[in-house]
Every structure is written in structure tokens, then in C-alpha cells.
Design a protein around this motif. Structure first.
Motif, PDB file in Angstrom:
ATOM      1  N   ARG A 285      12.359  14.349  18.000  1.00 54.32           N
ATOM      2  CA  ARG A 285      11.702  14.609  16.720  1.00 54.32           C
ATOM      3  C   ARG A 285      10.906  15.923  16.738  1.00 54.32           C
ATOM      4  NH1 ARG A 285      11.385   9.769  13.826  1.00 54.32           N
ATOM      5  NH2 ARG A 285      13.223   8.529  14.396  1.00 54.32           N
ATOM      6  N   VAL A 286      10.248  16.223  17.851  1.00 49.66           N
ATOM      7  CA  VAL A 286       9.370  17.398  17.932  1.00 49.66           C
ATOM      8  C   VAL A 286       9.722  18.183  19.190  1.00 49.66           C
ATOM      9  CG1 VAL A 286       6.989  18.224  18.060  1.00 49.66           C
ATOM     10  CG2 VAL A 286       7.530  16.166  16.733  1.00 49.66           C
ATOM     11  N   ALA A 287       9.830  19.488  19.080  1.00 47.26           N
ATOM     12  CA  ALA A 287      10.099  20.356  20.227  1.00 47.26           C
ATOM     13  C   ALA A 287       9.398  21.687  20.017  1.00 47.26           C
ATOM     14  CB  ALA A 287      11.609  20.558  20.400  1.00 47.26           C
ATOM     15  N   LYS A 288       8.954  22.293  21.109  1.00 52.54           N
ATOM     16  CA  LYS A 288       8.271  23.586  21.053  1.00 52.54           C
ATOM     17  C   LYS A 288       8.967  24.549  21.995  1.00 52.54           C
ATOM     18  CE  LYS A 288       3.723  21.570  20.071  1.00 52.54           C
ATOM     19  NZ  LYS A 288       2.308  21.440  20.533  1.00 52.54           N
ATOM     20  N   PRO A 299      -0.230  28.330  30.716  1.00 52.00           N
ATOM     21  CA  PRO A 299       0.824  27.555  31.374  1.00 52.00           C
ATOM     22  C   PRO A 299       1.800  27.010  30.348  1.00 52.00           C
ATOM     23  CG  PRO A 299      -1.318  26.975  32.250  1.00 52.00           C
ATOM     24  CD  PRO A 299      -1.561  27.852  31.054  1.00 52.00           C
ATOM     25  N   PRO A 300       3.077  26.942  30.706  1.00 52.73           N
ATOM     26  CA  PRO A 300       4.087  26.450  29.760  1.00 52.73           C
ATOM     27  C   PRO A 300       3.825  25.007  29.387  1.00 52.73           C
ATOM     28  CG  PRO A 300       5.004  26.557  31.986  1.00 52.73           C
ATOM     29  CD  PRO A 300       3.653  27.228  32.026  1.00 52.73           C
ATOM     30  N   THR A 301       4.130  24.692  28.144  1.00 54.05           N
ATOM     31  CA  THR A 301       3.951  23.333  27.641  1.00 54.05           C
ATOM     32  C   THR A 301       5.246  22.555  27.788  1.00 54.05           C
ATOM     33  OG1 THR A 301       4.552  24.027  25.421  1.00 54.05           O
ATOM     34  CG2 THR A 301       2.205  24.042  25.985  1.00 54.05           C
ATOM     35  N   THR A 302       5.094  21.272  27.928  1.00 49.82           N
ATOM     36  CA  THR A 302       6.258  20.397  28.105  1.00 49.82           C
ATOM     37  C   THR A 302       6.777  19.958  26.747  1.00 49.82           C
ATOM     38  OG1 THR A 302       5.338  19.579  30.166  1.00 49.82           O
ATOM     39  CG2 THR A 302       7.097  18.253  29.147  1.00 49.82           C
ATOM     40  N   PRO A 303       8.095  20.054  26.500  1.00 49.11           N
ATOM     41  CA  PRO A 303       8.632  19.559  25.223  1.00 49.11           C
ATOM     42  C   PRO A 303       8.239  18.113  24.999  1.00 49.11           C
ATOM     43  CG  PRO A 303      10.316  20.755  26.469  1.00 49.11           C
ATOM     44  CD  PRO A 303       9.135  20.591  27.369  1.00 49.11           C
ATOM     45  N   THR A 304       7.861  17.829  23.823  1.00 51.45           N
ATOM     46  CA  THR A 304       7.406  16.450  23.515  1.00 51.45           C
ATOM     47  C   THR A 304       8.325  15.851  22.469  1.00 51.45           C
ATOM     48  OG1 THR A 304       5.945  17.240  21.790  1.00 51.45           O
ATOM     49  CG2 THR A 304       5.018  17.017  23.993  1.00 51.45           C
ATOM     50  N   SER A 305       8.330  14.567  22.466  1.00 44.83           N
ATOM     51  CA  SER A 305       9.077  13.807  21.451  1.00 44.83           C
ATOM     52  C   SER A 305       8.377  12.489  21.251  1.00 44.83           C
ATOM     53  CB  SER A 305      10.530  13.564  21.878  1.00 44.83           C
ATOM     54  OG  SER A 305      10.538  12.679  22.968  1.00 44.83           O
ATOM     55  N   GLU A 306       8.654  11.857  20.167  1.00 43.93           N
ATOM     56  CA  GLU A 306       8.034  10.548  19.911  1.00 43.93           C
ATOM     57  C   GLU A 306       8.477   9.532  20.937  1.00 43.93           C
ATOM     58  OE1 GLU A 306       7.696  10.922  15.065  1.00 43.93           O
ATOM     59  OE2 GLU A 306       8.876   9.359  16.004  1.00 43.93           O
ATOM     60  N   ASP A 307       9.662   9.737  21.513  1.00 43.19           N
ATOM     61  CA  ASP A 307      10.174   8.754  22.458  1.00 43.19           C
ATOM     62  C   ASP A 307       9.465   8.828  23.795  1.00 43.19           C
ATOM     63  OD1 ASP A 307      13.461   9.557  21.247  1.00 43.19           O
ATOM     64  OD2 ASP A 307      12.005   8.122  20.510  1.00 43.19           O
TER      65      ASP A 307
END
Length: 309
Positions: A285-288, A299-307
Motif C-alpha cells: 500500500r505504501v512505499a518510499k 540513514p535510508p528508510t525501510t519500505p513500509t506497508s500495511e502488511d
């Protein structure tokens, strides 16, 4: 010769069959015979002339009633029956189409994951790739293979009466207590999670934080897909400790109570190689975007998702 030495009169063999002999010799009741004789003396026939026509009419009426009963027992091809058949065919067709689309989604998802891994490796983001892999395993986005426990549960046999148990594990006594319910699977699966299971599936349906085990009419649904008996639960985990921990925990006690009280059939065995598929219900659902090291100031961020929550 004196009377005391004279042989006794021989008793007829059928002496004890007087009633049967009487019925065989004179099958017609004496009253009917007397009436027939009176009709004959009066110059009339011994029987009335309506016997044969009445017998024929009675046979016709009985045959007609039998034919009507047979026709009424046949299932008529009504509009409702035709609509039901069309609905069944439509459901089966859409289920087959859904299976094909699910297979296509799984293939595309595997390609996307492979592309993600390659992109991270080329960008020297190995740590981020490991984090992404760990998250995907945790949320059920990728298939897993490993040792674990294979638990098969089925309804009680029709000829097997439920034993008298001291404790009823269910809160309510159902009309068909020998059937496995969605609540039974929920408790057993939760017991496997507590016993250290890393991944669980039922009849090939992967269980995640978004999965639900529920009843819909007469069927049990997992991920909105109906399951068929028997219910095969695959749990990947330590095969040396998980079976013992499960049997001693609440899930194992509940399963034992179902077996003793309702005759539910269950087998548990350990396997060195089991496989659970990825969940088809997960969606990103959400990605950066991840900035490169040359331009990133943080620092790099980790891709997130609702799952992954």
C-alpha cells in the motif's frame, strides 16, 4: 387276545394341523357357501356379475394412483432448478478464473521480489535487502520451506459415537457435534503459534495477521476461500520441541478434548521438509524511494506497508 395287548389306534400325522386342514379343505367361509347355494337354488348364478368389472376397475384405479405418486416424486425441471444449475456453473467458472488469476499474481510477485533484491544488491544496500527479506518472511509475503509439524483434522466418523467426556471444550453443544468448526481451527492454530511456529497454512492457505478463519453457511473459509475436509495444517518450526510444547499447551489439550468428547479425528506427525505458500491477500500500500548513499544525508528508510505492521 385281550384288550390290554391290543395295539392302540394309530394317530394321524396331521392331527395337530386341524386348523390348516380345515382352511385347505374349505377355503370359503360357510356363510358365503350357503349364500352361493341359495342363489343357485333360486336359479341365479352363484356369484354376482360385477366381480370381474369391479376387479378391473380397482386395478385401473390403483395403477393410476401409483403413476401419479411416481410422477409427483420426480424432481421437476422448474425455473428455480434451472437457475440453480446456472448459478452453480457460474460459481465454478469464476472459482477457476480466480485460481488462474491468483497463480498469475504469485508469478508477478515473485518477479517483483527478484527485481527488488537485484536492485538493492546493485545499489550496495545489502543490509536493507536483508531487512526486506526478514519483513517479507514475517508477514507471509514469500513462501517458506523447512521442517515442522503436519496436523490433519477431520470430522468424526458417522459410525463413531462420541464418548462421554468430563469437560466440554466448546461453549455450546451443536446439533452436529462431530463436525470440525472454524472456532476449533482458530484455537488449534493459535496453539501452534504459541508453540513456536514460524509459518502456518491450512489446506495451502497461508495465515497472516490479516487472515480470518470463519464459517460461511456449511463451509469454513480462510482468506475468503472455502476449505474441504480433511483440514491439513502445516506449521513450520522446530520439529523437536514444537510437538511437545503444543501437546502440553492449550491447543493440544483442546484437540484432545475434541477427540475424546466428540470423536474428532486428528493425526500429528513431524516432517523434515514442509512448504507453505505466500499469502495471496497481501498488498503493498505504501512505499518510499530509497536515496543512494551519495545523495542521502540521513540513514535510508525501510519500505513500509500495511502488511508489515
Amino acid at each position: 387276545m385281550s384288550d390290554q395287548f391290543r395295539p392302540a389306534a394309530r394317530r394321524p400325522v396331521d392331527a395337530s394341523m386341524t386348523l390348516l386342514n380345515e382352511m385347505m379343505r374349505r377355503p370359503l367361509d360357510p356363510g358365503y357357501a350357503a349364500e352361493a347355494d341359495a342363489r343357485e337354488r333360486a336359479g341365479r348364478p352363484r356369484t354376482s356379475g360385477t366381480r370381474t368389472p369391479m376387479l378391473l376397475l380397482t386395478a385401473v384405479v390403483i395403477g393410476f394412483l401409483v403413476a401419479v405418486a411416481a410422477l409427483s416424486l420426480r424432481v421437476p425441471t422448474t425455473a428455480a432448478a434451472e437457475a440453480k444449475q446456472r448459478l452453480i456453473a457460474q460459481i465454478e467458472s469464476r472459482q477457476a478464473d480466480g485460481d488462474r488469476q491468483a497463480a498469475t499474481i504469485a508469478a508477478l510477485r515473485a518477479q517483483i521480489q527478484q527485481a527488488q533484491q537485484q536492485a538493492l544488491v546493485r545499489g550496495h544496500e545489502s543490509q536493507l535487502a536483508e531487512q526486506l527479506t526478514a519483513i517479507a518472511r514475517g508477514v507471509g509475503a514469500v513462501p517458506l520451506t523447512g521442517p515442522g509439524v503436519l496436523l490433519t483434522i477431520d470430522d468424526a466418523r458417522p459410525d463413531q459415537a462420541a464418548a462421554d467426556g468430563d469437560v466440554d471444550p466448546r461453549t455450546q453443544t451443536e446439533e452436529n457435534a462431530g463436525r470440525v468448526t472454524s472456532g476449533d481451527l482458530q484455537i488449534i492454530v493459535n496453539g501452534l503459534w504459541k508453540s513456536g511456529a514460524e509459518a502456518v497454512s491450512i489446506n495451502g492457505q497461508r495465515l497472516t495477521a490479516q487472515s480470518a478463519i470463519r464459517f460461511a453457511g456449511e463451509a469454513i473459509l480462510v482468506n475468503f476461500r472455502p476449505l474441504t475436509r480433511p483440514y491439513v495444517i502445516t506449521a513450520i518450526g522446530d520439529p523437536d520441541t514444537m510437538p511437545t510444547t503444543f501437546s502440553r499447551g492449550s491447543g493440544g489439550h483442546y484437540l484432545s478434548s475434541l477427540q475424546e468428547t466428540f470423536g474428532i479425528q486428528a493425526t500429528v506427525k513431524t516432517e523434515q521438509s514442509l512448504q507453505v505458500s505466500a499469502s495471496p491477500a497481501l498488498q503493498l500500500r505504501v512505499a518510499k524511494p530509497v536515496p543512494t548513499r551519495s545523495t542521502a544525508s540521513t540513514p535510508p528508510t525501510t519500505p513500509t506497508s500495511e502488511d508489515a505492521s
